[in-house]
Design an enzyme around this catalytic site. Structure first.
Site, PDB file in Angstrom:
ATOM      1  N   LYS A  45       1.822  88.082  28.093  1.00  0.00           N
ATOM      2  CA  LYS A  45       0.511  87.488  28.417  1.00  0.00           C
ATOM      3  C   LYS A  45      -0.645  88.432  28.027  1.00  0.00           C
ATOM      4  CE  LYS A  45      -2.726  85.205  30.649  1.00  0.00           C
ATOM      5  NZ  LYS A  45      -3.262  83.940  30.254  1.00  0.00           N
TER       6      LYS A  45
ATOM      7  N   THR B  96      -1.602  85.921  36.641  1.00  0.00           N
ATOM      8  CA  THR B  96      -1.680  86.986  35.627  1.00  0.00           C
ATOM      9  C   THR B  96      -1.936  88.291  36.369  1.00  0.00           C
ATOM     10  OG1 THR B  96      -2.633  85.474  34.011  1.00  0.00           O
ATOM     11  CG2 THR B  96      -2.910  87.826  33.595  1.00  0.00           C
TER      12      THR B  96
ATOM     13  N   LYS C  11     -10.733  90.579  32.836  1.00  0.00           N
ATOM     14  CA  LYS C  11      -9.597  90.965  33.692  1.00  0.00           C
ATOM     15  C   LYS C  11      -8.353  91.238  32.827  1.00  0.00           C
ATOM     16  CE  LYS C  11      -6.142  88.930  36.671  1.00  0.00           C
ATOM     17  NZ  LYS C  11      -5.590  87.771  37.356  1.00  0.00           N
TER      18      LYS C  11
HETATM   19  P1  NAD Z   1      -8.756  80.920  41.524  1.00  0.00           P
HETATM   20  O1  NAD Z   1      -9.532  82.056  42.049  1.00  0.00           O
HETATM   21  O2  NAD Z   1      -9.437  79.626  41.231  1.00  0.00           O
HETATM   22  O3  NAD Z   1      -7.524  80.596  42.515  1.00  0.00           O
HETATM   23  C1  NAD Z   1      -6.813  81.557  43.232  1.00  0.00           C
HETATM   24  C2  NAD Z   1      -6.531  80.959  44.586  1.00  0.00           C
HETATM   25  O4  NAD Z   1      -5.706  81.873  45.327  1.00  0.00           O
HETATM   26  C3  NAD Z   1      -7.802  80.728  45.426  1.00  0.00           C
HETATM   27  O5  NAD Z   1      -7.852  79.360  45.821  1.00  0.00           O
HETATM   28  C4  NAD Z   1      -7.624  81.670  46.608  1.00  0.00           C
HETATM   29  O6  NAD Z   1      -8.157  81.156  47.821  1.00  0.00           O
HETATM   30  C5  NAD Z   1      -6.116  81.792  46.665  1.00  0.00           C
HETATM   31  N1  NAD Z   1      -5.656  82.972  47.384  1.00  0.00           N
HETATM   32  C6  NAD Z   1      -6.052  84.258  47.260  1.00  0.00           C
HETATM   33  N2  NAD Z   1      -5.360  85.065  48.096  1.00  0.00           N
HETATM   34  C7  NAD Z   1      -4.496  84.254  48.758  1.00  0.00           C
HETATM   35  C8  NAD Z   1      -3.520  84.488  49.757  1.00  0.00           C
HETATM   36  N3  NAD Z   1      -3.295  85.699  50.248  1.00  0.00           N
HETATM   37  N4  NAD Z   1      -2.824  83.425  50.227  1.00  0.00           N
HETATM   38  C9  NAD Z   1      -3.045  82.181  49.740  1.00  0.00           C
HETATM   39  N5  NAD Z   1      -3.970  81.890  48.792  1.00  0.00           N
HETATM   40  C10 NAD Z   1      -4.679  82.928  48.308  1.00  0.00           C
HETATM   41  O7  NAD Z   1      -8.034  81.465  40.209  1.00  0.00           O
HETATM   42  P2  NAD Z   1      -7.365  80.610  39.030  1.00  0.00           P
HETATM   43  O8  NAD Z   1      -8.372  80.367  37.958  1.00  0.00           O
HETATM   44  O9  NAD Z   1      -6.626  79.464  39.616  1.00  0.00           O
HETATM   45  O10 NAD Z   1      -6.341  81.690  38.455  1.00  0.00           O
HETATM   46  C11 NAD Z   1      -5.125  82.002  39.116  1.00  0.00           C
HETATM   47  C12 NAD Z   1      -4.333  82.949  38.242  1.00  0.00           C
HETATM   48  O11 NAD Z   1      -4.108  82.328  36.979  1.00  0.00           O
HETATM   49  C13 NAD Z   1      -5.073  84.265  37.967  1.00  0.00           C
HETATM   50  O12 NAD Z   1      -4.130  85.313  38.004  1.00  0.00           O
HETATM   51  C14 NAD Z   1      -5.636  84.057  36.573  1.00  0.00           C
HETATM   52  O13 NAD Z   1      -5.808  85.272  35.872  1.00  0.00           O
HETATM   53  C15 NAD Z   1      -4.572  83.185  35.946  1.00  0.00           C
HETATM   54  N6  NAD Z   1      -5.039  82.340  34.848  1.00  0.00           N
HETATM   55  C16 NAD Z   1      -6.212  81.652  34.943  1.00  0.00           C
HETATM   56  C17 NAD Z   1      -6.617  80.855  33.877  1.00  0.00           C
HETATM   57  C18 NAD Z   1      -7.909  80.064  33.953  1.00  0.00           C
HETATM   58  O14 NAD Z   1      -8.344  79.549  32.919  1.00  0.00           O
HETATM   59  N7  NAD Z   1      -8.514  79.899  35.124  1.00  0.00           N
HETATM   60  C19 NAD Z   1      -5.832  80.746  32.716  1.00  0.00           C
HETATM   61  C20 NAD Z   1      -4.628  81.441  32.667  1.00  0.00           C
HETATM   62  C21 NAD Z   1      -4.234  82.235  33.741  1.00  0.00           C
END
Ligand code: NAD
Length: 297
Positions: free
Chosen positions: A169, A94, A244
């Protein structure tokens, strides 16, 4: 068998990656966290030592990263220079509409197929493969992406041009933030008026106050077994994530000139709740703030 590179194996990405493996694809996985890569390996993916190595030779690429700056950096420094010609790229993070559009344009200029494909549904839906994907990008890219996204989700919907997946979204989540606050206020008022919360739920969930926030994610303990309210508001969908998305929506409203006063109120209330220690609680815990029973401990 298709070789898929998966970058970003956090709360959401780990389950999504595992579902691509389960569907029989050869998945090469990378995350900055070594533990996250180990978890992906345990689920059957092959760990890659870098994003560049994960994408080289891949037939399709999925990214699931925290925010726009991570997406831009990973695409510019690792993906574009190392991906094979014409490869399909799906960014499921997102992020802000402007970054999604500009990464999409850069991909198209280099001859890649790119979609912005953010998701609705939290970690449980990512694990279960029941996410909803909102997809922006050219028809040809959408047609190819659908095959992979439908493995990770129950619905894959083409929103339109590049960036419109992200637009869908943030509009959806702005509405969700507003309806959650409204639902919480209604429960808090019902309580003050001596109305039993279960009775109010039974009535409002079948009356015109009904919304997803009421009937699928009820913010008070009791009426809905699966609600985070029944497990001390552990997320679920954390307040930090809602904040966010509301910030992204308000930035987009400011740049597009849309009038969104309730979105602005929702952002202010979630920022206050975040500041009062609600950051890691489910976003429905704002009920406790509005009801007057919130304490950080
Ligand atoms: P998270 O922080 O758990 O996971 C993100 C991952 O990306 C981490 O493991 C981090 O180490 C990795 N990362 C960051 N920079 C990186 C790079 N340069 N190279 C490789 N890996 C890298 O976040 P999440 O909860 O999995 O969310 C991910 C996305 O999904 C976000 O944009 C969030 O807004 C969206 N989202 C989350 C949810 C939720 O309920 N958690 C629901 C819908 C959408």
């Amino acid at each position: 068998m298709t070789m898929i590179a998966f970058i970003g194996l956090g709360n959401m990405g780990s389950g999504m990656c595992a579902n691509l493996v389960k569907a029989g694809h050869d998945v090469r996985a990378f995350d900055l966290s070594a533990d996250a890569v180990k978890r992906a390996e345990a689920a059957g993916a092959k760990g890659a030592p870098s994003a560049a190595e994960a994408v080289s030779g891949a037939d399709a690429i999925v990214t699931m990263l925290p925010a726009g700056k991570h997406v831009r950096a990973v695409y510019e420094t690792a993906i574009f220079p190392n991906a094979s010609e014409g490869v399909l790229m799906m960014d499921c993070s997102t992020i802000d509409v402007a970054t999604a559009k500009s990464v999409g344009e850069a991909a198209a200029a280099k001859g890649f197929l790119f979609v912005d494909a953010p998701v609705s549904g939290g970690v449980a839906a990512a694990d279960a493969g029941t996410l909803t994907f909102m997809v922006g990008g050219p028809e040809a890219a959408f047609e190819q992406a659908e095959e992979f996204l439908s493995i990770m989700g129950k619905a894959v919907i083409h929103a339109g041009d590049p960036g419109t997946g992200q637009a869908a979204k943030i509009c959806n989540n702005m509405l969700l933030g507003i309806t959650m606050i409204g639902t919480c206020e209604a429960f808090a008022l019902a309580e003050k008026l001596g109305l039993d919360q279960q009775r109010f739920f039974d009535i409002s969930s079948k009356a015109s106050g009904q919304s997803w926030s009421m009937t699928s994610y009820c913010p008070v303990p009791g009426p809905l077994e699966a609600s985070p309210a029944n497990r001390d508001y552990n997320p679920g969908f954390a307040t930090a994530m809602m904040l966010k998305d509301l910030k992204l929506a308000m930035d987009a409203a400011a740049t597009s000139g849309a009038t969104t006063p309730l979105g602005a109120q929702a952002e202010a209330l979630y920022a206050m709740f975040d500041g009062l220690g609600g950051r890691d609680k489910d976003f429905s815990a704002i009920y406790k703030l509005l009801q007057g029973s919130w304490s950080k401990a």
